[in-house]
Scaffold this active site. Structure first.
Site, PDB file in Angstrom:
ATOM      1  N   GLU A  64     143.835  41.285  33.357  1.00  0.00           N
ATOM      2  CA  GLU A  64     145.137  41.111  34.010  1.00  0.00           C
ATOM      3  C   GLU A  64     146.151  40.478  33.062  1.00  0.00           C
ATOM      4  O   GLU A  64     147.307  40.911  32.975  1.00  0.00           O
ATOM      5  CB  GLU A  64     145.004  40.215  35.251  1.00  0.00           C
ATOM      6  CG  GLU A  64     144.128  40.791  36.344  1.00  0.00           C
ATOM      7  CD  GLU A  64     142.657  40.399  36.201  1.00  0.00           C
ATOM      8  OE1 GLU A  64     142.166  40.258  35.057  1.00  0.00           O
ATOM      9  OE2 GLU A  64     142.004  40.246  37.240  1.00  0.00           O
ATOM     10  N   CYS A  89     140.990  35.734  38.380  1.00  0.00           N
ATOM     11  CA  CYS A  89     140.651  34.312  38.205  1.00  0.00           C
ATOM     12  C   CYS A  89     141.902  33.460  38.391  1.00  0.00           C
ATOM     13  O   CYS A  89     143.036  33.977  38.433  1.00  0.00           O
ATOM     14  CB  CYS A  89     140.024  34.082  36.831  1.00  0.00           C
ATOM     15  SG  CYS A  89     141.224  34.065  35.473  1.00  0.00           S
ATOM     16  N   ASN A 119     139.637  43.377  29.603  1.00  0.00           N
ATOM     17  CA  ASN A 119     139.199  42.071  29.097  1.00  0.00           C
ATOM     18  C   ASN A 119     138.746  42.191  27.645  1.00  0.00           C
ATOM     19  O   ASN A 119     138.113  43.175  27.250  1.00  0.00           O
ATOM     20  CB  ASN A 119     138.135  41.429  29.989  1.00  0.00           C
ATOM     21  CG  ASN A 119     136.945  42.306  30.294  1.00  0.00           C
ATOM     22  OD1 ASN A 119     137.049  43.520  30.330  1.00  0.00           O
ATOM     23  ND2 ASN A 119     135.807  41.688  30.524  1.00  0.00           N
ATOM     24  N   CYS A 125     141.352  37.828  29.999  1.00  0.00           N
ATOM     25  CA  CYS A 125     141.060  38.744  31.101  1.00  0.00           C
ATOM     26  C   CYS A 125     141.957  39.978  31.022  1.00  0.00           C
ATOM     27  O   CYS A 125     143.018  39.964  30.378  1.00  0.00           O
ATOM     28  CB  CYS A 125     141.334  38.058  32.435  1.00  0.00           C
ATOM     29  SG  CYS A 125     140.237  36.702  32.824  1.00  0.00           S
ATOM     30  N   GLU A 184     136.802  39.914  24.971  1.00  0.00           N
ATOM     31  CA  GLU A 184     136.033  38.678  24.831  1.00  0.00           C
ATOM     32  C   GLU A 184     135.939  38.241  23.374  1.00  0.00           C
ATOM     33  O   GLU A 184     136.331  38.968  22.454  1.00  0.00           O
ATOM     34  CB  GLU A 184     134.641  38.880  25.453  1.00  0.00           C
ATOM     35  CG  GLU A 184     134.750  39.174  26.943  1.00  0.00           C
ATOM     36  CD  GLU A 184     133.411  39.285  27.650  1.00  0.00           C
ATOM     37  OE1 GLU A 184     132.354  39.349  26.981  1.00  0.00           O
ATOM     38  OE2 GLU A 184     133.422  39.309  28.893  1.00  0.00           O
ATOM     39  N   ASN A 185     135.420  37.038  23.188  1.00  0.00           N
ATOM     40  CA  ASN A 185     135.321  36.466  21.845  1.00  0.00           C
ATOM     41  C   ASN A 185     134.094  35.575  21.786  1.00  0.00           C
ATOM     42  O   ASN A 185     133.730  34.956  22.796  1.00  0.00           O
ATOM     43  CB  ASN A 185     136.594  35.644  21.558  1.00  0.00           C
ATOM     44  CG  ASN A 185     136.720  35.281  20.105  1.00  0.00           C
ATOM     45  OD1 ASN A 185     136.086  34.338  19.626  1.00  0.00           O
ATOM     46  ND2 ASN A 185     137.527  36.028  19.384  1.00  0.00           N
ATOM     47  N   ALA A 186     133.479  35.486  20.596  1.00  0.00           N
ATOM     48  CA  ALA A 186     132.306  34.625  20.422  1.00  0.00           C
ATOM     49  C   ALA A 186     132.643  33.187  20.786  1.00  0.00           C
ATOM     50  O   ALA A 186     131.783  32.446  21.293  1.00  0.00           O
ATOM     51  CB  ALA A 186     131.811  34.718  18.979  1.00  0.00           C
ATOM     52  N   TYR A 204     134.085  31.686  23.443  1.00  0.00           N
ATOM     53  CA  TYR A 204     134.364  32.241  24.767  1.00  0.00           C
ATOM     54  C   TYR A 204     135.793  32.040  25.294  1.00  0.00           C
ATOM     55  O   TYR A 204     136.406  32.992  25.756  1.00  0.00           O
ATOM     56  CB  TYR A 204     133.365  31.724  25.805  1.00  0.00           C
ATOM     57  CG  TYR A 204     131.951  32.241  25.645  1.00  0.00           C
ATOM     58  CD1 TYR A 204     131.594  33.110  24.623  1.00  0.00           C
ATOM     59  CD2 TYR A 204     130.962  31.849  26.541  1.00  0.00           C
ATOM     60  CE1 TYR A 204     130.289  33.571  24.490  1.00  0.00           C
ATOM     61  CE2 TYR A 204     129.652  32.309  26.412  1.00  0.00           C
ATOM     62  CZ  TYR A 204     129.326  33.167  25.390  1.00  0.00           C
ATOM     63  OH  TYR A 204     128.044  33.622  25.266  1.00  0.00           O
TER      64      TYR A 204
HETATM   65  N1  THU Z   1     137.497  38.965  33.936  1.00  0.00           N
HETATM   66  C1  THU Z   1     138.659  39.691  33.982  1.00  0.00           C
HETATM   67  O1  THU Z   1     139.047  40.350  33.007  1.00  0.00           O
HETATM   68  N2  THU Z   1     139.371  39.667  35.114  1.00  0.00           N
HETATM   69  C2  THU Z   1     138.992  39.039  36.268  1.00  0.00           C
HETATM   70  O2  THU Z   1     139.703  39.116  37.266  1.00  0.00           O
HETATM   71  C3  THU Z   1     137.739  38.283  36.300  1.00  0.00           C
HETATM   72  C4  THU Z   1     137.007  38.158  35.019  1.00  0.00           C
HETATM   73  C5  THU Z   1     136.687  39.035  32.723  1.00  0.00           C
HETATM   74  C6  THU Z   1     136.652  37.789  31.886  1.00  0.00           C
HETATM   75  C7  THU Z   1     135.344  37.981  31.153  1.00  0.00           C
HETATM   76  O3  THU Z   1     135.577  38.800  30.019  1.00  0.00           O
HETATM   77  C8  THU Z   1     134.474  38.760  32.117  1.00  0.00           C
HETATM   78  O4  THU Z   1     135.358  39.329  33.061  1.00  0.00           O
HETATM   79  C9  THU Z   1     133.436  37.923  32.827  1.00  0.00           C
HETATM   80  O5  THU Z   1     134.011  36.829  33.436  1.00  0.00           O
END
Ligand code: THU
Length: 159
Positions: free
Chosen positions: A74, A112, A61, A72, A63-65, A67
Site C-alpha cells: 500500500e 497495517c 511489498n 508494504c 522486503e529487506n534482510a 526487516y
Molecule cells: N504487508 C503488506 O504489504 N500489506 C499489508 O497490508 C500487510 C502486510 C506485507 C509486509 C510484509 O512484507 C509481509 O506482508 C508480511 O507481513
C-alpha cells in the site's frame, strides 16, 4: 462515565458484484502481487490505486534482510503515485494478497497501522475520501474512507 461504541461501515460483496471499473482495479492488485519481493514472509501483497486522471498505479511489498527497511504494498503504491502524479487525486485503492504459489487469500487482508496512517494522509492532502477495496476469494470488503479503518487518528491538527 458513558461507554461509547464506535461502528465501522463497510460493504461486503463478491467479485461478481463489483462494477467493471472496480474489477479491473482488483485484477491490477492481483497482478501486482506477482511483483512482490517477499523472500522472508513468503506473503505477497499487491495494491492498485485509481487516480482521478485515469491512471492506475500499482505497488507490492518489498522486503529487506533488515526487516523494518522493507515496505508494504500500500505504501509502495501510494508513495509512487504521489511522486509520479502529485497533482492527481487518489480515488480508490484495491489490495490483494497471495502465497508464493499464487493462491489468493480466501478473506481480505487489511492494511497495517502504518499504511492506514499513510493512506489517511492522502485523504487529508487531496481533500478526497479514499475508497478501499479489500479483496478475498470468498468475500470482498469495501470501505468508503480510510477514517473507518483508523478511528482516533493522529493528524496535523494535533501539532
Ligand atoms: N504487508 C503488506 O504489504 N500489506 C499489508 O497490508 C500487510 C502486510 C506485507 C509486509 C510484509 O512484507 C509481509 O506482508 C508480511 O507481513
Amino acid at each position: 462515565m458513558p461507554d461509547i461504541q464506535l461502528t465501522i461501515p463497510y460493504t461486503h460483496c463478491t467479485f461478481e458484484e463489483l462494477s467493471s471499473e472496480d474489477r479491473i482495479l482488483v485484477e491490477k492488485a492481483q497482478d501486482a502481487c506477482k511483483t512482490a519481493y517477499a523472500p522472508y514472509s513468503h506473503f505477497c501483497v499487491g495494491a492498485a490505486i485509481a487516480l482521478n486522471n485515469g491512471e492506475i498505479i500499482c505497488g507490492s511489498n518489498q522486503e529487506n534482510a533488515a526487516y523494518p527497511s522493507g515496505t508494504c504494498a500500500e505504501r509502495c503504491a501510494m508513495f509512487y503515485a504521489n511522486a509520479q502524479h502529485p497533482q492527481a487525486t487518489p480515488i480508490t485503492i484495491a489490495i490483494a494478497a497471495c502465497n508464493t504459489a499464487g493462491d489468493f487469500s480466501s478473506f481480505p487482508i487489511t492494511p497495517c497501522g502504518a499504511c492506514r496512517q499513510v493512506l489517511l494522509e492522502s485523504e487529508i492532502r487531496y481533500k478526497q475520501p479514499l475508497r478501499i477495496i479489500l479483496y478475498g476469494v470468498k468475500s470482498i470488503y469495501i470501505l468508503k474512507s480510510v477514517r473507518s479503518l483508523l478511528p482516533f487518528q493522529f493528524d496535523s491538527s494535533a501539532l
